[in-house]
Scaffold this active site. Structure first.
Site, PDB file in Angstrom:
ATOM      1  N   HIS A  38      20.061  76.142  59.397  1.00  0.00           N
ATOM      2  CA  HIS A  38      19.038  75.614  60.309  1.00  0.00           C
ATOM      3  C   HIS A  38      18.070  76.738  60.708  1.00  0.00           C
ATOM      4  O   HIS A  38      17.833  76.988  61.887  1.00  0.00           O
ATOM      5  CB  HIS A  38      19.665  74.974  61.559  1.00  0.00           C
ATOM      6  CG  HIS A  38      18.726  74.025  62.235  1.00  0.00           C
ATOM      7  ND1 HIS A  38      19.143  72.879  62.855  1.00  0.00           N
ATOM      8  CD2 HIS A  38      17.366  74.047  62.395  1.00  0.00           C
ATOM      9  CE1 HIS A  38      18.091  72.236  63.362  1.00  0.00           C
ATOM     10  NE2 HIS A  38      17.013  72.945  63.101  1.00  0.00           N
ATOM     11  N   ARG A  98      16.624  66.972  59.711  1.00  0.00           N
ATOM     12  CA  ARG A  98      17.851  66.948  60.507  1.00  0.00           C
ATOM     13  C   ARG A  98      19.004  66.527  59.604  1.00  0.00           C
ATOM     14  O   ARG A  98      18.822  65.725  58.675  1.00  0.00           O
ATOM     15  CB  ARG A  98      17.736  65.964  61.672  1.00  0.00           C
ATOM     16  CG  ARG A  98      16.871  66.441  62.833  1.00  0.00           C
ATOM     17  CD  ARG A  98      17.506  67.598  63.612  1.00  0.00           C
ATOM     18  NE  ARG A  98      16.690  68.052  64.733  1.00  0.00           N
ATOM     19  CZ  ARG A  98      15.818  69.069  64.693  1.00  0.00           C
ATOM     20  NH1 ARG A  98      15.620  69.747  63.570  1.00  0.00           N
ATOM     21  NH2 ARG A  98      15.147  69.423  65.778  1.00  0.00           N
TER      22      ARG A  98
END
Ligand code: NAP
Ligand code: GLV
Length: 310
Positions: A273, A225
């Site tokens: 991502h 993350r």
């Protein structure tokens, strides 16, 4: 009773089709067309869904993350009280992450950025041969994804170390745990790979201090993350040469603003991502299984522990 799906339109349609292929009798609602709030028993949601909104459904009994991570579900205000949260543990999701890790480990190990620069300059120049047995890899997080990455790297001949919250044994991997374990592992990690869940404990774990503990010229991979990395600290470490290169898949915020220096940084390789994207056909069976279990009052699979935060 119905299942509410919430993510982008194309992924929502794919999830609906995958769930209906397994159970054609399911009543599926696509957010924001939830219908009668009292009819929703389960919500399968991704990062864009507002947890406060889920408090509208008085009969909600199950929340499922559309990915492996659940930080988006646990951040305030968190899930409605008493409603369990499950995450995905999925072979194809794991496979995708393993591929991303191998791609980027080998990119740096095999000096690909340097060779691309030499090619662009039309320079025929041989760099020193990389030594796999001397390139020590440290993995932050030895769970589903970190464990699989370790198992894929070992047969290539890399020495692999891994760090977890509690003590852990993984065949062939030198393991470390807790804050002292991190301090012991970092000075030996020529390539550091972050595959941790984002929790209050792991937020900012990749910072000026931890990056300074790495061997000079180490490489960093972050596919966990964006909140794990203090982005300015990495920029400074790249500038000083302490970190020689970084492969980044996750950022804070996402999308990364167009003027952020990472976009054009010569030592940074970015993906949006996309290291591993959930494939609904692969992940749907565990959602059906948890729906069955919640209806029967049986223990759920891939249940999130709120106290640990993952
Ligand atoms: P997981 O199976 O829950 O494993 C988490 C690992 O992190 C465990 O080994 C755990 O230690 C360790 N850990 C947690 N907190 C820690 C702490 N404070 N200190 C040290 N170690 C700690 O999770 P996973 O399925 O591997 O997924 C990891 C993360 O990858 C997800 O949460 C998600 O954010 C990210 N992800 C990203 C993508 C992408 O496309 N970029 C795709 C999928 C997932 P213990 O073993 O001791 O519990
Ligand atoms: C993706 O980021 C996931 O958590 O599955």
């Amino acid at each position: 009773m119905a299942v509410l799906l919430s993510t982008g339109p194309a992924a929502m349609a794919a999830w609906r089709d995958a769930l209906l292929a397994l159970d054609p009798a399911l009543d599926i609602r696509l957010f924001p067309e939830a219908g009668d709030p009292a009819g929703i028993e389960a919500a399968v949601v991704w990062t864009s869904h507002d947890m406060a909104e889920l408090r509208r459904y008085p009969n909600l009994r199950l929340i499922v993350s559309m990915g492996a991570g659940v930080d988006h579900l646990l951040r305030p205000p968190g899930p409605p009280p008493g409603v369990p949260v499950a995450r995905l543990v999925d072979a194809r999701l794991t496979q995708g992450m393993t591929e991303w890790v191998l791609l980027n480990v080998l990119r740096f190990h095999r000096q690909d950025p340097e060779y691309r620069a030499l090619q662009a300059a039309r320079r025929w120049e041989e760099l020193p041969a990389p030594d796999t047995a001397a390139r020590r890899i440290g993995i932050l997080g030895l769970g589903e994804l970190g464990g699989a990455a370790a198992r894929a790297l070992l047969p290539l001949g890399f020495p692999v170390m891994g760090w977890s919250r509690g003590p852990k044994q993984v065949p062939g991997v030198e393991t470390f745990h807790g804050p002292a374990g991190l301090e012991a592992m970092l000075p030996r990690a020529d390539i550091l790979i972050c595959l941790l869940p984002l929790t209050p404990e792991t937020r900012g774990v990749l910072n000026a201090r931890t990056l300074s503990l790495l061997p000079r010229g180490a490489f960093l991979l972050n596919a966990a993350r964006g909140g794990h990395l203090v982005q300015e600290d990495l920029l400074a470490a790249l500038e000083s040469g302490q970190v020689a290169g970084a492969a980044l898949d996750v950022f804070e915020p996402e999308p990364l603003p167009p003027d952020h220096p990472f976009w054009t940084h010569p030592k940074v390789v970015m993906t949006p991502h996309a290291a591993s994207i959930t494939i609904p056909e692969s992940a749907a069976p565990q959602v059906i299984e948890n729906l069955r279990r919640v209806r029967q009052g049986a223990p759920l699979i891939n249940l999130v522990d709120f106290a640990r935060g993952y």
